[in-house]
Design an enzyme around this catalytic site. Structure first.
Site, PDB file in Angstrom:
ATOM      1  N   ALA A  85     -47.526  93.379 -62.988  1.00 28.04           N
ATOM      2  CA  ALA A  85     -47.708  94.828 -63.123  1.00 28.04           C
ATOM      3  C   ALA A  85     -48.813  95.323 -62.193  1.00 28.04           C
ATOM      4  CB  ALA A  85     -48.014  95.190 -64.575  1.00 28.04           C
ATOM      5  N   PHE A  88     -47.345  95.617 -58.779  1.00 27.07           N
ATOM      6  CA  PHE A  88     -46.525  96.829 -58.683  1.00 27.07           C
ATOM      7  C   PHE A  88     -47.410  98.068 -58.537  1.00 27.07           C
ATOM      8  CE2 PHE A  88     -42.760  94.629 -60.633  1.00 27.07           C
ATOM      9  CZ  PHE A  88     -41.837  94.990 -59.670  1.00 27.07           C
ATOM     10  N   ASP A  89     -48.481  98.160 -59.311  1.00 25.57           N
ATOM     11  CA  ASP A  89     -49.373  99.304 -59.246  1.00 25.57           C
ATOM     12  C   ASP A  89     -49.906  99.477 -57.820  1.00 25.57           C
ATOM     13  OD1 ASP A  89     -51.116 101.386 -60.650  1.00 25.57           O
ATOM     14  OD2 ASP A  89     -52.628 100.094 -59.722  1.00 25.57           O
ATOM     15  N   GLU A  90     -50.382  98.397 -57.223  1.00 25.93           N
ATOM     16  CA  GLU A  90     -50.929  98.495 -55.871  1.00 25.93           C
ATOM     17  C   GLU A  90     -49.847  98.801 -54.836  1.00 25.93           C
ATOM     18  OE1 GLU A  90     -54.097  95.862 -54.387  1.00 25.93           O
ATOM     19  OE2 GLU A  90     -52.765  95.413 -52.701  1.00 25.93           O
TER      20      GLU A  90
END
Length: 162
Positions: A85, A88-90
């Site tokens: 996760a 994905f955020d970055e």
């Protein structure tokens, strides 16, 4: 493998990792675009948590080659869902920046498909899906060959400049 064992093994056994992209991809200098905000995932290029290298494909969509090291372990021998996760955020947020939008992540949804083995290089493919007003939608998937480990969708909100 326990986390203590993984750290000990990683200190002595984690060699350099080949994060080369496809021949049609071009290198992308992510830190030049957003600066120090990439520290959490990309901050230690030779570290034992993540190793990341960014590219753009022929359609100018952002790609990332990522190695999940022993310090990302969740289920024995596999990456923790939280580490996936974080990636994905970055990457999905950076994909919006690379497309010209100054954003923050407003919502991130991750669907896990398969366990991701540690110390394997995978690709995160991203695509900006839509831009309506201040809302930018970005989709992505972590994969290797035909295997999809996780899919993510990110609602990004453009930053209002005052």
């Amino acid at each position: 493998m326990t986390k203590a064992t993984a750290k000990k093994v990683c200190t002595t056994l984690c060699p350099p990792v080949d994060l080369s992209g496809e021949a049609s991809w071009t290198d992308f200098d992510a830190p030049a675009l957003v600066g120090e905000s990439l520290r959490f995932v990309s901050g230690e290029p030779d570290g034992n948590r993540f190793r990341v290298r960014y590219y753009r494909d022929g359609e100018q969509q952002l790609k990332a080659r990522i190695w999940f090291g022993p310090e990302t372990e969740g289920p024995p021998g596999h990456a923790h869902g939280g580490s996936m996760a974080a990636v994905f955020d970055e990457v999905l947020g950076l994909a919006a920046w690379a497309a010209g939008y100054s954003i923050v992540v407003g919502n991130l949804n991750v669907s896990f498909r398969n366990l991701l083995p540690l110390q394997q290089v995978v690709t995160l493919e991203s695509r900006v899906i839509s831009a309506e007003g201040r809302k930018i939608m970005v989709h992505g998937r972590i994969c290797s060959g035909e295997t999809v480990y996780a899919e993510g969708e990110c609602l990004c909100i453009t930053i209002v400049k005052k």
